[in-house]
Each structure stands twice: as C-alpha cells, then as structure tokens.
Motif scaffolding. Structure first.
Motif, PDB file in Angstrom:
ATOM      1  N   ALA A  54       0.821  -1.220   0.000  1.00 36.63           N
ATOM      2  CA  ALA A  54       0.000   0.000   0.000  1.00 36.63           C
ATOM      3  C   ALA A  54       0.851   1.265   0.000  1.00 36.63           C
ATOM      4  CB  ALA A  54      -0.939  -0.014   1.197  1.00 36.63           C
TER       5      ALA A  54
ATOM      6  N   THR B 123      -7.097   0.685   3.594  1.00 39.38           N
ATOM      7  CA  THR B 123      -8.331   1.422   3.847  1.00 39.38           C
ATOM      8  C   THR B 123      -8.629   1.607   5.328  1.00 39.38           C
ATOM      9  OG1 THR B 123      -9.628  -0.609   3.672  1.00 39.38           O
ATOM     10  CG2 THR B 123      -9.371   0.695   1.668  1.00 39.38           C
TER      11      THR B 123
ATOM     12  N   SER C 134      -0.468   5.033   0.485  1.00 41.53           N
ATOM     13  CA  SER C 134      -1.727   5.180   1.220  1.00 41.53           C
ATOM     14  C   SER C 134      -1.468   6.000   2.476  1.00 41.53           C
ATOM     15  CB  SER C 134      -2.289   3.809   1.620  1.00 41.53           C
ATOM     16  OG  SER C 134      -2.671   3.066   0.488  1.00 41.53           O
TER      17      SER C 134
ATOM     18  N   CYS D 268      -2.245  -2.322  -3.702  1.00 41.45           N
ATOM     19  CA  CYS D 268      -3.349  -2.265  -2.739  1.00 41.45           C
ATOM     20  C   CYS D 268      -3.518  -0.861  -2.160  1.00 41.45           C
ATOM     21  CB  CYS D 268      -3.090  -3.225  -1.584  1.00 41.45           C
ATOM     22  SG  CYS D 268      -3.043  -4.955  -2.030  1.00 41.45           S
ATOM     23  N   THR D 269      -4.678  -0.664  -1.544  1.00 39.73           N
ATOM     24  CA  THR D 269      -4.947   0.537  -0.764  1.00 39.73           C
ATOM     25  C   THR D 269      -5.200   0.102   0.675  1.00 39.73           C
ATOM     26  OG1 THR D 269      -5.951   1.612  -2.671  1.00 39.73           O
ATOM     27  CG2 THR D 269      -6.449   2.548  -0.513  1.00 39.73           C
TER      28      THR D 269
END
Length: 166
Positions: free
Chosen positions: A121, A159, A124, A156-157
């Motif tokens: 990530a 979250t 992010s 990916c993020t």
C-alpha cells in the motif's frame, strides 16, 4: 469471481515473556488474550474465506481468541512458512490463494507484516503509521482491485488500520 479482494493483515496479540518455552511456543499474555477477543469482534464484520495463520503458539491462540470474539472461517490454514517469514514469503502465500476467495486474513509476526503492508500500500495515508509501528493485535485492511495473482508492491490501498485493546 469477485472484481476485488480484501486482505486483512493481523499481528498476533501480545505474548507472554514469562515462559521458558522456545520462541515459537510462547503463549499469549492475559492482555493478549483480551486483545485477541476484541480483535475478533472487529474481524466478525468480515466474511473470511481463508485464514493463513503462523504455526507459532501465540498466533494460533490469537485466532482462537478472535473466534471467541465472533470471527469465523471454514478454511483456516496453519502455515509453517509464516513463522520467521520474509515479506516475499507472505506475498507468495497470498498470491496463491484460490480465485473464489474474496476475503483473506493473515496472522503473523513483526517486522514482516508491517513491511508487507508498506510494500503493498505504498502511498496510502495510513501506511506511514504502519511503517512507524504495527502493534500487537493490530489489523490492516487492504483492498486489491484484481485477483490474488495481481498482488504486487503498490497494488493495494490500506483502507483501515484497527488497533483495539481489551
């Protein structure tokens, strides 16, 4: 087959140092047991298709406590390769998950899991927090826009980052 995947990465709960057991067999502390149950209450919100859990006693006990908190999964795999794993080992295990699985949980150890989150990530907003510290019983929630086989650095993020205490 779902269009996206959810990957939850959890560090085992707090372990006890009051033991003569080798590292792989160290159990959870009382705090770790409480934190594992609380983490399970959060994990209960996710329909887990697969759990990949380290063979270490503290990781197995973390999953048992999470189940007491409400987490459930029919496909739980105690993976020898997650104990003393490198980030690339974790990525290989996750990339090999079945296409039908849309939500997976990995339970393992630091510093590996924090490194995995940071790699997956990159960029992010929450990633910097993980890079600073990924504490015991913390859960990183990552979304992957494609299948498990598309997993790579930056794909990916992050979250959510859940850090709850019992």
């Amino acid at each position: 087959m779902p269009d996206s995947r959810t990957l939850l990465i959890m560090r085992h709960a707090k372990s006890s140092w009051r033991t003569n057991d080798p590292d792989v067999r160290r159990p959870l502390s009382a705090r770790g047991t409480r934190d594992g149950v609380v983490a399970g209450q959060y994990l209960a919100e996710f329909p887990l298709d697969v759990v990949l859990c380290s063979r270490a006693t503290r990781a197995k006990q973390t999953w048992q406590c999470a189940q007491l908190g409400g987490a459930s999964c029919a496909d739980v795999r105690f993976e020898p390769d997650l104990y003393e794993a490198r980030p690339s080992d974790v990525l290989s295990l996750v990339a090999g998950l079945p296409d039908a699985a849309s939500t997976a949980l990995v339970i393992g150890h630091e510093p590996t899991l924090g490194d995995v989150i940071v790699r997956l990530a990159a960029g992010s907003p929450l990633t910097e927090q993980v890079a600073t510290k990924f504490p015991t019983a913390a859960i990183g929630v990552l979304t992957l826009p494609g299948g498990w086989d598309t997993l790579e650095p930056g794909s990916c993020t992050l979250t959510a980052l859940e850090i709850r205490r019992g």
